[in-house]
Design a protein around this motif. Structure first.
Motif, PDB file in Angstrom:
ATOM      1  N   THR A  29      48.809  11.031  35.943  1.00 57.68           N
ATOM      2  CA  THR A  29      47.910  10.908  34.786  1.00 57.68           C
ATOM      3  C   THR A  29      46.630  11.705  35.005  1.00 57.68           C
ATOM      4  N   THR A  30      45.983  12.045  33.889  1.00 55.86           N
ATOM      5  CA  THR A  30      44.720  12.785  33.906  1.00 55.86           C
ATOM      6  C   THR A  30      43.723  12.071  32.998  1.00 55.86           C
ATOM      7  N   PRO A  31      42.443  12.450  33.061  1.00 54.70           N
ATOM      8  CA  PRO A  31      41.522  11.961  32.029  1.00 54.70           C
ATOM      9  C   PRO A  31      42.031  12.380  30.652  1.00 54.70           C
ATOM     10  N   ASN A  58      51.702   4.752  38.010  1.00 54.80           N
ATOM     11  CA  ASN A  58      50.923   5.949  37.696  1.00 54.80           C
ATOM     12  C   ASN A  58      50.209   6.438  38.942  1.00 54.80           C
ATOM     13  N   ARG A  93      42.639   7.556  29.631  1.00 54.76           N
ATOM     14  CA  ARG A  93      43.543   8.360  30.446  1.00 54.76           C
ATOM     15  C   ARG A  93      44.812   8.656  29.655  1.00 54.76           C
ATOM     16  N   ARG A 125      46.889   9.052  39.811  1.00 52.03           N
ATOM     17  CA  ARG A 125      45.812   9.852  39.223  1.00 52.03           C
ATOM     18  C   ARG A 125      45.810  11.274  39.785  1.00 52.03           C
ATOM     19  N   MET A 160      46.523   6.341  31.279  1.00 51.03           N
ATOM     20  CA  MET A 160      47.659   5.780  31.983  1.00 51.03           C
ATOM     21  C   MET A 160      48.877   5.798  31.077  1.00 51.03           C
ATOM     22  N   GLU A 190      43.428  13.319  39.946  1.00 46.88           N
ATOM     23  CA  GLU A 190      42.204  13.634  40.679  1.00 46.88           C
ATOM     24  C   GLU A 190      42.282  13.242  42.153  1.00 46.88           C
ATOM     25  N   THR A 191      43.121  12.247  42.477  1.00 52.43           N
ATOM     26  CA  THR A 191      43.159  11.733  43.855  1.00 52.43           C
ATOM     27  C   THR A 191      44.550  11.775  44.469  1.00 52.43           C
TER      28      THR A 191
END
Length: 220
Positions: free
Chosen positions: A150-152, A75, A163, A77, A1, A79-80
């Motif tokens: 944000t990403t992992p 933030n 993150r 994500r 994050m 992925e989603t």
């Protein structure tokens, strides 16, 4: 994050780097403790050229009744982002870049004390956070709002947090801003291990009211 960051570059430097036309309402610099709901420096694609504009950091979906509604969406994500109702339209059509010098993250000691770190690019260049934006409010009082994608975390950053912000390289900017056609989804991955470096900073930055150039300086 990404919960707070630093902007320590002149506005004309930002405009030159991104080849952008600057709004006369961008926030002053430097700011060594940019917090959620602050106005931030954002680049987006315009009709004829890029624009450097102020936006509220804290994305407001169209259905929020007030700007203080929760949750506070600073933030998004990777992925989603394409599935979440709050973000999916902006992900397709309203992508932007937030400009920073670096950002803060925190670890915890076994005693639960918060230890702040300052993270910047290893080459000391400006940091280009991938973002999305949304205009919100009545027509008579519209404001532009944004969130950082944000990403992992990569292996290097995972030592501090699980993150990390999605950081774009200059060659990626046209694709992310929609100037180079479709395919921005392929940019939504963690950056390489060599991109970022970090150091401990004093706990003064734990307060969102703290200010001053000493906030991002290394401490033992």
């Amino acid at each position: 994050m990404c919960g707070r960051f630093v902007v320590n570059a002149q506005i004309d430097e930002m405009a030159r780097l991104f080849t952008a036309l600057t709004s006369n309402t961008v926030p002053p610099v430097p700011n060594f403790n940019v917090c959620p709901t602050n106005q931030v420096h954002v680049v987006r694609s315009g009709d004829t050229r890029r624009q450097l504009l102020p936006m509220r950091w804290g994305f407001l979906p169209s259905w929020y009744k007030t700007e203080n509604a929760v949750p506070l969406l600073t933030n998004a994500r990777a992925e989603t982002i394409a599935e979440k109702p709050a973000f999916r339209e902006a992900c397709r059509a309203r992508r932007c870049i937030l400009i920073a010098t670096g950002f803060y993250e925190w670890t915890k000691t076994p005693e639960a004390a918060r230890l702040p770190w300052f993270i910047r690019r290893t080459d000391e260049a400006m940091v280009a956070f991938a973002g999305i934006w949304q205009d919100w409010g009545p027509e008579t009082d519209r404001q532009s709002t944004c969130a950082i994608v944000t990403t992992p975390a990569n292996q290097h950053m995972a030592q501090i947090h699980h993150r990390m912000p999605l950081i774009l390289e200059p060659d990626d900017w046209p694709l992310w801003l929609g100037e180079a056609g479709h395919g921005a989804a392929r940019l939504m991955r963690p950056g390489g291990e060599e991109i970022l470096t970090y150091h401990r900073v004093a706990p003064a930055v734990n307060s969102n009211r703290a200010s001053g150039a000493e906030l991002d300086r290394p401490v033992a």
